[in-house]
Design an enzyme around this catalytic site. Sequence first.
Site, PDB file in Angstrom:
ATOM      1  N   ASP A   1       0.906  -1.143   0.000  1.00 23.05           N
ATOM      2  CA  ASP A   1       0.000   0.000   0.000  1.00 23.05           C
ATOM      3  C   ASP A   1       0.952   1.201   0.000  1.00 23.05           C
ATOM      4  O   ASP A   1       1.530   1.535   1.039  1.00 23.05           O
ATOM      5  CB  ASP A   1      -0.889   0.039   1.240  1.00 23.05           C
ATOM      6  N   HIS A   2       1.130   1.819  -1.155  1.00 17.94           N
ATOM      7  CA  HIS A   2       2.232   2.790  -1.250  1.00 17.94           C
ATOM      8  C   HIS A   2       2.003   4.019  -0.369  1.00 17.94           C
ATOM      9  O   HIS A   2       2.936   4.749  -0.087  1.00 17.94           O
ATOM     10  CB  HIS A   2       2.515   3.165  -2.708  1.00 17.94           C
TER      11      HIS A   2
ATOM     12  N   HIS B   1      -5.758   2.933   1.014  1.00 20.24           N
ATOM     13  CA  HIS B   1      -4.976   4.112   1.391  1.00 20.24           C
ATOM     14  C   HIS B   1      -5.623   4.914   2.535  1.00 20.24           C
ATOM     15  O   HIS B   1      -4.971   5.267   3.514  1.00 20.24           O
ATOM     16  CB  HIS B   1      -4.792   5.047   0.193  1.00 20.24           C
TER      17      HIS B   1
END
Length: 504
Positions: free
Chosen positions: A197-198, A260
Amino acid sequence: MANPTPPPLRGEFCVETVPQSCGLVIFGASGDLVHRKLLPSLFSLCEKGLLQRTFYVLGYARTEMSDDDFRATVRADLTQRFPAADPAHVDSFVACCHYHVGGYDQPADFAALARRLQQLDAQYSLSGRHLFYLAVPPTLFGAIANLLRQAGLTAETGDTWARLLVEKPFGRDLASAMALDRELRQALAESQIYRIDHYLAKETVQNILVLRFGNAVFEPLWNRRFIDHVQITVAESLGVEERGGYFDHAGLLRDMVQNHLLQLLAMVAMEPPVSFEADRVRDERVRLLRAVRPLPPAEVVRGQYTAGTIAGHPVRAYREEDKIAPDSRRETFVAARLWVDNWRWQGVPFYLRVGKRLPRRVSEIGIVFRPVPHSIFAPLSQEDLHPNVLRLNVQPDEGVALTIQAKHPGPRLCLSRLTMDFTYQEVFGQEPPEAYERLLLDCMLGDQTLFVRHDDMEIAWSLFTPIVEAWEAEGEPEEYAAGTWGPAGADKLIEEDGREWLPL
Ligand code: NDP
Ligand code: BG6
């Protein structure tokens, strides 16, 4: 090859480790993500001296290319992205890049891959440490993991290791995510799986934990006694660009909220972990997510953009974008009020809003404190004194800002609001690094702190699957014009509680 490290700030304390050398195998090496994000991030790590000099990249995909063809594409990516880079550095990076043609479903192709890795390991004097990056459509994740196992490439012994970096989306609902997870975990142990999950790897998001737990002043205030509510906004001015095919199948709740936005909430609201070890941090994120009260679908606002204007340029309606069904009911905006049922947060609403084609790109977490209990500054009343707001600017003007009341200079008592702030650009003289740098580096280091654990992923899907299912069954998103801050329902959601969205 590395640039000198910038001089330390006064009082700076760095924990920095260079990972062991390894081979990075990228599946889907002919694709967009690899060229736009992964290879530039890897080069940037090299430039900062954060990688061993001996490592190699093996691009793997079906598209026919020689090593030299692949290197030419890598060189083009790097020179476009880093025009000022030293050509000798680019040359030495490009020389470490190799390419292997193969499919994603045949054991013979993976046996050939294993042989190629043996050759490369011998050439680079490496001993079986491989990081496999799945930069392919998610339908291929399970099959690739299984074929890697069959080819003997997932086994770990002694000093060797095999790690799998898995891109998003991870499933499209609870059942599909669990099925994918089972497939991956038949091939690898949880300790070998790095679900991306950047947002967790954004510098400003990591800074939330440092701000909260590296300072003594915030934590005593970080609870229902002092905080009135929290706002989390992730606004994009872009639309769906060339990803319409994927997006119209997913929608924004799947694309950004269940991952996010929920991870941002967890970082803001979690309890202090006992240490900064990966599983201690992840335990607390998971514990927090377990306390999030399930949302009735009717209480979540969904919107879809119509034509409008952004920064003076006219933009099309969502339904007129490429690869979008003309009668699509997919949401491009979501707003929600979440409650966290635990001692710290009981009664404190967390308002989330996220959307595409909003007026500008800005992601921010606003912590709005309670007003003072009584005004001593008559005739100013308690309501005239604005509550303090701590704003954590995730992007693009990364930094932290606290608004306080102060006396305006002069003989009379005039109160005005002022902001104490810091921006990364001003203090550190540079923008924070790309999140993918952190993800690649941490995976090479074997640090899973910023990656999603299986129980984390499962809870996130359990919270949002009833909503995606309800929305797919019936109803329409509310319209909002591109270039506005979303549909009227988003304002109503917060205004009915006597609050308003912070200006951005
Ligand atoms: P692409 O669509 O560009 O695909 C990557 C490569 O996968 C292609 O070059 C192709 O290589 C192979 N491929 C594509 N479709 C198929 C198919 N149906 N069957 C077999 N192989 C196929 O993807 P991206 O590079 O955009 O993304 C890679 C991954 O990262 C995806 O999981 C995506 O969801 C995720 N992601 C991407 C982002 C982005 O900005 N691009 C952002 C966040 C996540 P070849 O035909 O040569 O084998
Ligand atoms: C991706 C979503 O995960 O995050 C995209 O799939 C979105 O739709 C992107 O645009 C936003 O990431 P960032 O880092 O640009 O805020």
